[in-house]
Design an enzyme around this catalytic site. Structure first.
Site, PDB file in Angstrom:
ATOM      1  N   LYS A   1       0.855  -1.194   0.000  1.00 21.30           N
ATOM      2  CA  LYS A   1       0.000   0.000   0.000  1.00 21.30           C
ATOM      3  C   LYS A   1       0.891   1.245   0.000  1.00 21.30           C
ATOM      4  O   LYS A   1       1.903   1.286   0.720  1.00 21.30           O
ATOM      5  CB  LYS A   1      -0.891  -0.031   1.254  1.00 21.30           C
ATOM      6  CG  LYS A   1      -1.932   1.080   1.329  1.00 21.30           C
ATOM      7  CD  LYS A   1      -2.823   0.884   2.562  1.00 21.30           C
ATOM      8  CE  LYS A   1      -3.905   1.924   2.704  1.00 21.30           C
ATOM      9  NZ  LYS A   1      -4.764   1.718   3.870  1.00 21.30           N
TER      10      LYS A   1
ATOM     11  N   SER B   1      -9.647   1.775   2.960  1.00 17.51           N
ATOM     12  CA  SER B   1      -8.783   2.504   2.066  1.00 17.51           C
ATOM     13  C   SER B   1      -7.748   1.666   1.336  1.00 17.51           C
ATOM     14  O   SER B   1      -7.135   2.148   0.383  1.00 17.51           O
ATOM     15  CB  SER B   1      -8.055   3.595   2.845  1.00 17.51           C
ATOM     16  OG  SER B   1      -7.205   3.017   3.829  1.00 17.51           O
TER      17      SER B   1
ATOM     18  N   SER C   1      -9.733  -0.568   7.170  1.00 16.51           N
ATOM     19  CA  SER C   1      -9.209  -0.434   5.804  1.00 16.51           C
ATOM     20  C   SER C   1      -8.525  -1.650   5.217  1.00 16.51           C
ATOM     21  O   SER C   1      -8.166  -1.628   4.041  1.00 16.51           O
ATOM     22  CB  SER C   1      -8.252   0.747   5.738  1.00 16.51           C
ATOM     23  OG  SER C   1      -8.988   1.933   5.631  1.00 16.51           O
TER      24      SER C   1
HETATM   25  N1  GLN Z   1     -13.074   4.184   6.694  1.00 17.69           N
HETATM   26  C1  GLN Z   1     -12.341   4.610   7.843  1.00 17.69           C
HETATM   27  C2  GLN Z   1     -11.967   6.063   7.686  1.00 17.69           C
HETATM   28  O1  GLN Z   1     -12.305   6.612   6.702  1.00 17.69           O
HETATM   29  C3  GLN Z   1     -11.140   3.734   8.065  1.00 17.69           C
HETATM   30  C4  GLN Z   1      -9.952   4.065   7.272  1.00 17.69           C
HETATM   31  C5  GLN Z   1      -8.769   3.198   7.560  1.00 17.69           C
HETATM   32  O2  GLN Z   1      -8.898   2.156   8.223  1.00 17.69           O
HETATM   33  N2  GLN Z   1      -7.596   3.656   7.142  1.00 17.69           N
HETATM   34  O3  GLN Z   1     -11.343   6.645   8.514  1.00 17.69           O
END
Ligand code: GLN
Length: 469
Positions: A72, A148, A172
């Site tokens: 990532k 994400s 994410s």
């Molecule tokens: N969807 C969550 C957010 O927008 C989690 C994001 C993540 O785990 N990086 O913060």
């Protein structure tokens, strides 16, 4: 099946028996990406030549010898860009060092290969907030891959690469794994060093693997876990062999179904899939019990105070002075900061910075941030009490299967609310895994298995039983 499409464990067998070489695998990954990633958009960058050179030198006696792993693009890999899918860092930052997770992957013989797309700075759950490109769900074109870590999930699901790393602050890894039909593990807070992961919510962030199989998830965790003097929140607890006992089944395990997770708002077909999976596990000797996690209803509000608060502080380093985007000819020092930030960050990142700055500002700190920390303790206690009664907890990952692209655009609250099932594990510091179930109307869906702090072995064992059917 092409080499890029294979599991790590099967590639390992083929490599050690001399049937294939590490170069064959990397060549296939490069070929798959160049022929198919144009339509998917999983990778932001890769350096095929460097990976081929690493493959030539691969030590096949190591546990991950010669195996390419997608990374990532918020995890630093020396000599590679690290854009966090943000215009702020695009074309202007090259990592001068390896994150500890990368050092450990390399020490286990793996080849970090390419950087995958994400929501900008990992803020989001659809990868639509990427400042650089869109990523399709390979299992359902036209639908989001989740996020994400959407690039990593899509890269594995599209069989462009055997496995990838993601990061999970509030879901994410697990949510894109569920939406794309792969296995995604969020280890317990502290299990894997965060050194070199670009910080979003420092008290919530964890790196973890996205893979085809539960065994591959365990193999990668073996390599990644452990204490690190460079991350004082990492844990020195001994690292067991996570592949050992994976097939011992669920007989004698107590598994909880939290009633708050099956209330209104959950797609009935997902509820049905989870209930029938629980029945199957029961027939294999597990005991299924209803449990309660009473503070669940406060999880979204708590997370969306704490995560932006930490993000607003972490992102203050992106000010045009040291990293990435710098505005040309600013009028003065203040304009250098504000203009660089205004031009470099996308709207969701700005929203988080504003929210975070607000809840931390004097006069509001006690009402929001401090109170959220107290509720976080209550959420953590809910889990501690639950894990006195059960070994693991079965839940949905998301309220619905992967939505169509653009369906929630302009409605950030809709995205935030959909994080309800994943964020509590981050607030509590526990581990969780998403393992694929039978698709619903052609769309992938995962089961989330939550475990106690450092309970990775339990959830991997349970996930393996689900996978084996
Ligand atoms: N969807 C969550 C957010 O927008 C989690 C994001 C993540 O785990 N990086 O913060």
């Amino acid at each position: 099946m092409s080499l890029a499409a294979s599991s790590l464990s099967s590639l390992r067998r083929q490599l050690t028996s001399g049937k294939i070489s590490a170069r064959d695998i990397v060549e296939d990954v490069i070929a798959q990406i160049s022929s198919r990633d144009g339509d998917i958009g999983a990778f932001l960058s890769h350096n095929g030549e460097a990976a081929l050179a690493a493959a030539e030198k691969a030590d096949l006696s190591l546990p991950l010898g010669g195996l390419p792993i997608g990374i990532k693009d918020n995890i630093n890999v020396e000599g590679h860009p690290c854009t966090c899918a943000s215009k702020f860092l695009k074309d202007s930052y090259t990592s001068p060092y390896d994150a500890t997770a990368i050092t450990k992957l390399k020490a286990a013989g793996a080849i970090p290969f390419g950087k995958t797309n994400l929501d900008e700075f990992a803020m989001g759950s659809s990868t639509e907030n990427s400042g650089l490109q869109t990523t399709q769900n390979p299992a359902a074109p036209g639908h989001i891959p989740g996020g994400s870590s959407g690039g990593s999930a899509a890269a594995v699901a599209a069989r462009l690469i055997p496995a990838a790393l993601g990061s999970d602050t509030g879901g994410s890894i697990r949510q894109p794994a569920s939406h794309c039909g792969v296995v995604g593990l969020k280890p317990s807070y502290g299990r894997i060093s965060r050194y070199g992961l670009v910080a979003f919510g420092s008290s919530l962030d964890q790196i973890g693997p996205l893979t085809h199989t539960v065994e591959d998830s365990a193999l990668l965790l073996n390599a990644l876990a452990g204490g690190d003097p460079r991350d004082s929140t990492s844990l020195n607890d001994p690292v067991p062999d996570y592949t050992e006992g994976l097939d011992s089944g669920v007989s004698g395990m107590k598994l909880g179904l939290p009633k708050e997770y099956f209330a209104d708002g959950l797609c009935p077909k997902i509820r049905e899939r989870i209930e029938s999976t629980a029945k199957k596990l029961e027939s294999q000797g597990a005991e299924i019990v209803e449990i309660s996690l009473p503070h669940t209803e406060y999880a979204v509000a708590t997370y969306y105070i704490i995560a932006p608060a930490e993000a607003s502080s972490n992102l203050s380093r992106f000010d045009g002075v040291r990293y990435g985007n710098r505005t040309e000819n600013p009028e003065d020092m203040l304009a250098l900061y504000t203009d660089s930030r205004e031009a470099g960050f996308g709207s969701e990142v700005k929203r988080r910075i504003i929210l975070g700055t607000y809840v931390l500002s004097s006069g509001y700190y006690d009402a929001y941030y401090l109170r959220a920390q107290k509720v976080r303790t209550l959420i953590r206690r809910d889990f501690q009490e639950a894990f006195e009664k059960v070994d693991a907890i079965l839940t949905p990952v998301a309220p619905e299967t992967a939505p169509k692209m653009g369906s929630a655009s302009g409605d950030p609250l809709k995205h935030y609310l959909a994080d309800i099932y994943t964020i509590s594990a981050n607030l509590a510091g526990n581990c969780g895994i998403s393992v694929p179930l039978e698709p619903i109307d052609g769309l992938p869906v995962g089961l989330q298995i939550l475990g106690p702090h450092l309970g990775e072995k339990k959830i991997l064992r349970c996930a393996r039983a689900v996978e084996a059917g």
